[in-house]
Write an enzyme that holds these catalytic residues in place. Structure first.
Site, short mmCIF file in Angstrom:
data_model
loop_
_atom_site.label_atom_id
_atom_site.label_comp_id
_atom_site.label_asym_id
_atom_site.label_seq_id
_atom_site.Cartn_x
_atom_site.Cartn_y
_atom_site.Cartn_z
N ASN A 253 -2.01 -5.49 1.39
CA ASN A 253 -0.82 -4.80 1.89
C ASN A 253 -0.63 -5.05 3.38
O ASN A 253 0.30 -5.74 3.78
CB ASN A 253 -0.92 -3.29 1.62
CG ASN A 253 0.45 -2.61 1.73
OD1 ASN A 253 1.30 -3.03 2.48
ND2 ASN A 253 0.64 -1.55 0.97
N ASP A 254 -1.51 -4.50 4.20
CA ASP A 254 -1.32 -4.61 5.65
C ASP A 254 -1.30 -6.05 6.13
O ASP A 254 -0.58 -6.39 7.07
CB ASP A 254 -2.44 -3.85 6.37
CG ASP A 254 -2.43 -2.37 6.03
OD1 ASP A 254 -1.33 -1.83 5.81
OD2 ASP A 254 -3.51 -1.76 5.96
#
Length: 472
Positions: A398-399
């Site tokens: 995600n990040d």
């Protein structure tokens, strides 16, 4: 245990060979392809160092020493056999805590019985140089222990991964560190027990205080940093014990951990000081409060849709993250890649330096699944290829694919180098639900792009369904 006063030349030669093996071990561990050989070098070096130490020191009870080695080795063997790959980060943190605690216990034993360690004069006073080594060793060891305990609790889910911000934490930390350094300086002139034990207590406290404010997204840096601390603690105790092997080993671990911490910080475009000062997610409002900021339109796809697009692609780049580790999806992911390669699709894996919860986490998982090493690429080697890629397949990350790192100066991840998955023709994003966000707690614009297909399910289950569709 009495330290040897004069060591024969063969002992120094044995320690030198041990040190060379440790260097070869570090070199081997720098690549998944040579990691097994590196581990063997490390074990051989440690075996030589331990055997040499046992042969050249007067032991209170050899059976007790061998029994302790057998018990510790047995626990390590069983743990290594049973531990899941998803639990490796917290296992590493736990091991670091044990190294720190060992340094504390050795320093305490040397302080209580300095004559047995050969560090005291006829008057019973500890040599000034030994007090410096002892003070630094006890401080670094205690910080390593307590900091590693907090890291373990955060990684294991026993404590929230979100930063815990204490009021006036910077003043408290600076004051505590200044007190520790001041007491170490005072210890050089006065070896009163209260000084030694106060240094120990304050060091345990500052270890907790340093790691509690650090958010989960900075955990890879914390793990490598604690690795470095454990090395320096061992090196300091090596001077106290007058053991060359411990000095060499500790210095190697300490310096390599420091270099790795620097690499991790560079990968996130952050300074080491900023990580120690608080970490990602320190501003809950900027971080989005741990949930999506607003309801925005997005497209949901099925395993059948994904299989069709993957089969028609010329190139697919897979971006794994911690979600893949949690689901243990690496083996079925490799099976999916093998099916695609049979269809003539080029498959590559993109590994971010801080993907997962410890350095090299994704590399270890892919190596466990027998993914060919020549298909795995680091960020700087593959990022330019997303613009010519048909499908960016994101599984549990995600990040590291969040474009806010490039565009949103208010974001806690701003400045961190990320994969340019938004430039791919199609983005497939596997995650459990739209309600969750990354470990840094920020929403991801990739979810809502026109070319993004959200595949909401457990990562392993979704890839299994894609594999079934590819086979049919």
């Amino acid at each position: 245990m009495h330290a040897a006063t004069a060591q024969p030349s063969w002992v120094m030669l044995a320690y030198l060979v041990s040190g060379v093996f440790f260097i070869l071990a570090l070199r081997g561990l720098s690549s998944p392809a040579t990691s097994r050989r590196g581990n063997r070098f490390g074990m051989a070096g440690m075996a030589i160092a331990v055997a040499t130490t046992l042969l050249t020191h007067e032991l209170a009870s050899l059976p007790e020493i061998l029994g302790a080695i057998a018990i510790g080795g047995g626990i390590g063997w069983i743990t290594a056999r049973r531990i899941a790959m998803t639990d490796m980060p917290q296992l590493v943190a736990a091991f670091h805590s044990l190294v720190g605690l060992a340094a504390v216990l050795v320093a305490a034993a040397a302080f209580l019985e300095p004559q047995n360690f050969g560090i005291a004069g006829p008057d019973g006073l500890i040599h000034t140089v030994s007090r410096v080594e002892m003070g630094l060793g006890i401080a670094i060891g205690a910080i390593t222990f307590s900091g590693s305990v907090i890291a373990f609790l955060k990684l294991n889910g026993n404590m929230s991964g979100a930063p815990i911000m204490l009021p006036g934490r910077h003043a408290i930390n600076l004051g505590t560190m200044a007190a520790i350094l001041g007491l170490i300086a005072y210890f050089l002139t006065d070896q009163s027990p209260w000084i030694f034990w106060t240094i120990t207590a304050l060091s345990f406290v500052i270890g907790f205080l340093l790691i509690i404010p650090i958010g989960g997204a900075d955990m890879p840096v914390v793990v490598s940093m604690l690795n470095s601390y454990s090395g320096w603690a061992a090196a300091a105790m090596g001077f106290t014990l007058q053991n060359s092997a411990m000095i060499i080993t500790g210095a190697l671990v300490g310096s390599s951990g420091a270099i790795l911490s620097y690499i991790m910080c560079k990968a996130m475009n952050r300074s080491f000081i900023s990580v120690i000062a608080g970490g990602f997610g320190s501003d809950a409002s900027a971080a989005g409060g741990g949930a999506a900021k607003e309801q925005r339109p997005w497209k949901r796809g099925s395993a059948e849709d994904a299989a069709f697009l993957l089969k028609e692609a010329e190139q697919v780049i897979i971006v794994p993250g911690y979600g893949m580790a949690v689901a243990q999806a690496q083996h079925i992911l490799r099976e999916m890649a093998d099916l695609l390669k049979k269809e003539g699709v080029r498959v590559k894996y993109a590994i971010h330096p801080v993907a997962g919860r410890m350095p090299g986490h994704m590399n270890v998982l892919l190596a466990e699944a027998n993914v060919p090493y020549d298909e795995v690429f680091e960020l700087e080697d593959i990022n330019s290829e997303f613009a010519q890629t048909d499908v960016a397949f994101i599984i549990g990350a995600n990040d590291v694919v969040n474009p806010a790192a490039k565009t949103d100066k208010s974001s806690p991840i701003y400045g961190m180098p990320v994969f340019d998955v938004d430039k791919a023709k199609t983005v497939m994003f596997i995650k459990r639900s739209m309600g969750g966000v990354g470990y840094a707690g920020v929403d991801n614009d990739v979810f809502y792009m026109d070319q993004t297909m959200m595949l909401l399910a457990d990562a392993k289950k979704m890839v299994e369904d894609i594999v079934k569709s590819l086979q049919h």
